[in-house]
Design a protein around this motif. Structure first.
Motif, PDB file in Angstrom:
ATOM      1  N   ALA A 105     -12.182  -6.921  28.424  1.00 13.15           N
ATOM      2  CA  ALA A 105     -11.532  -5.712  28.857  1.00 13.15           C
ATOM      3  C   ALA A 105     -12.000  -4.828  29.575  1.00 13.15           C
ATOM      4  O   ALA A 105     -11.333  -4.523  30.361  1.00 13.15           O
ATOM      5  N   GLY A 106     -13.215  -4.720  28.953  1.00 12.63           N
ATOM      6  CA  GLY A 106     -14.164  -3.861  30.433  1.00 12.63           C
ATOM      7  C   GLY A 106     -14.779  -4.114  31.200  1.00 12.63           C
ATOM      8  O   GLY A 106     -15.422  -3.542  32.331  1.00 12.63           O
TER       9      GLY A 106
ATOM     10  N   ALA B 124     -12.672   0.307  29.059  1.00 13.55           N
ATOM     11  CA  ALA B 124     -12.726  -0.807  27.856  1.00 13.55           C
ATOM     12  C   ALA B 124     -11.746   0.181  26.685  1.00 13.55           C
ATOM     13  O   ALA B 124     -11.007  -0.212  26.134  1.00 13.55           O
TER      14      ALA B 124
ATOM     15  N   THR C 227      -4.459  -4.964  29.972  1.00 11.77           N
ATOM     16  CA  THR C 227      -5.561  -5.322  30.519  1.00 11.77           C
ATOM     17  C   THR C 227      -5.364  -3.789  31.172  1.00 11.77           C
ATOM     18  O   THR C 227      -6.285  -3.837  32.618  1.00 11.77           O
TER      19      THR C 227
ATOM     20  N   THR D 161      -8.204  -7.840  24.709  1.00 11.97           N
ATOM     21  CA  THR D 161      -8.935  -6.832  24.564  1.00 11.97           C
ATOM     22  C   THR D 161     -10.683  -7.528  24.862  1.00 11.97           C
ATOM     23  O   THR D 161     -12.010  -7.263  25.446  1.00 11.97           O
TER      24      THR D 161
END
Length: 500
Positions: free
Chosen positions: A43-44, A96, A144, A40
């Motif tokens: 991740a975006g 995300a 991801t 995470t």
């Protein structure tokens, strides 16, 4: 020079059961939490790439529209699309959030990796296995990824863990759980069913040791029950195979090394894991569990290679990602066997350092998609006027790059230029792609301005009409002039104004 010693002997079944009762749970829990933290973190940041855009496009439809889509294309991803549809409804579709389910699936897989390693070896190996798995670049890569592959890893690993449990202590409910996991794995991705081959071999090996015929027959029955729900999907998938995997070429022997490197998302890490995975095979006391793990890792790869010699090929790293836990545990067993113990810890540190450059690259904006769809969308937003048109390069060869969805994903609701050459939308045509006008000039309409977005390639010489279908190029050049062209990474964004 560091030396290697024999692994601890595999404990008897009662001893292993008692040992698990003494384990309060933090080993598998910490492995899961570490994996979740790794997958995470930023991740975006990477932009969605075409496969993720396909997931977003499909999952954003209503359940009825999604069901209609799956009758024509992507049926093999149907279960994942439905899961993602309900996830988006609850949590939104930011990059995300789209990827978080995969991160959670990888975290669950890490917990199971620890449990499997503990049951086959010892606590030291289990701890190493959790760390190795969590820190593999491939776990970050597909943890991801808004696709089904992390879920396949989870269900296959769960099926393997439950099989090992039921072979030790047979029970009807365990066999039923195993059958359910086989079914879900197959529904998530049919190639994952290749794991039944090593499962069958392991069952046969255990049968040969204990001669429990009932156990062998129970495996056959459970596997058959698990396969039943997948049969309709296989039949439907066969009709769609031309569109789904026609791009995969028949593999050759030289492609095996390439798949091995990409399986770990790092050539150096792949080489290190290969070396470590061989160590447990050298010591008699740890040989049986090591052989079982080698079967779990190698047999599906070999079977997929052989199956891909026919009319359809499936030899792709992400299709075989479910073998990753077996390789991680084997590498962990190699690390745990090194003496003195500090050498094993040093080996883990080296493995992490080897993967550090790849981990860093996986968190960059262009880790997955080289063209800057977000940048192109910003250009359009800044210059947008109500009534503007939109022409993304599609065509027969270019539509797989999903330039229209790259742009559309990043456009706010207030900016919705008309897709000029679309005769029937993707939703209306029950497809991932819209149907375009056969006579583009008739579809131009009265738009005073059109945003044209095409791919920038090394040989296009700055041509803003690069790879646009000839008929569309002709229609645009006849009625519009280029007011300006903005270059963003991998894309030409041109504003066309109608000639008076």
């Amino acid at each position: 020079m560091p030396t290697a010693t024999r692994t601890a002997p595999a404990a008897s079944a009662p001893a292993r059961v008692a040992d698990r009762r003494r384990l309060p749970g933090p080993d598998w829990l910490w492995a899961a939490l570490l994996t979740l933290a790794v997958t995470t973190f930023r991740a975006g940041t990477p932009q969605l790439w075409r496969d993720e855009l396909a997931s977003w496009n499909a999952a954003s439809r209503s359940t009825g529209e999604l069901s209609a889509l799956l009758q024509h294309v992507d049926a093999v991803s149907g279960l994942y699309y439905f899961l993602l549809h309900f996830w988006i409804s609850a949590f939104g579709d930011s990059p995300a959030m789209l990827r978080l389910p995969s991160a959670l699936a990888m975290a669950g897989s890490a917990a199971l990796v620890v449990l499997i390693a503990r049951s086959l070896f010892d606590r030291r190996t289990a701890v190493f296995a959790g760390l190795v798995f969590a820190l593999l670049p491939a776990v970050t890569r597909f943890g991801t990824e808004a696709r089904s592959y992390a879920f396949v890893v989870l269900t296959v690993t769960a099926a393997t863990w439950l099989l090992l449990r039921v072979l030790e202590r047979p029970a009807v409910w365990r066999w039923a759980g195993y059958a359910a996991l086989v079914a879900v794995s197959g529904l998530l991705h049919m190639v994952s069913l290749l794991v039944l081959l090593p499962h069958a071999i392991i069952t046969a090996m255990r049968w040969w040791h204990g001669r429990r015929t009932r156990t062998a027959l129970s495996f056959v029955a459970a596997a058959a029950v698990g396969l039943l729900p997948v049969v309709p999907l296989v039949l439907l998938g066969q009709r769609q195979v031309g569109r789904q995997i026609s791009w995969i070429t028949t593999p050759h022997m030289r492609d095996i090394s390439g798949l091995w490197e990409s399986l770990f998302a790092s050539p150096l890490v792949a080489l290190a894991v290969a070396a470590l995975a061989l160590l447990p095979l050298g010591w008699p006391r740890g040989r049986r569990p090591a052989v079982e793990l080698m079967l779990l890792g190698a047999v599906p790869i070999a079977a997929c290679f052989l199956a891909s010699q026919g009319s359809s090929a499936y030899f792709v790293d992400r299709y075989l990602l479910f073998t990753l836990p077996a390789w991680a545990i084997l590498a962990a067993a190699g690390l745990a066997a090194l003496r003195p113990r500090a050498v094993g810890a040093a080996g883990l540190a080296v493995l992490v350092l080897l993967g550090a450059p790849d981990q860093r690259q996986l968190r960059t904006e262009q880790a997955k998609e080289t063209s800057d769809g977000a940048g192109a969308a910003r250009v359009i937003v800044q210059g947008y006027r109500p009534g503007d048109g939109f022409v993304p390069v599609r065509g027969k060869e270019e539509r797989v790059f999903m330039i229209d969805y790259q742009i559309g994903y990043h456009l706010p609701d207030r900016v919705r230029p008309r897709d000029v050459f679309t005769q029937r939308t993707a939703v209306a045509s029950e497809d991932l792609f819209p149907v375009e006008c056969r006579q583009p000039e008739r579809c131009l309409g009265e738009a005073r301005r059109i945003w044209l977005v095409t791919r920038a390639t090394d040989d296009d010489h700055g041509d803003p009409y690069n790879k646009l279908p000839a008929a569309q190029t002709q229609a645009l050049k006849k009625h519009y002039r280029i007011a300006r062209t903005t270059e963003v990474r991998g894309l030409h964004v041109s504003l066309l104004e109608r000639v008076k």
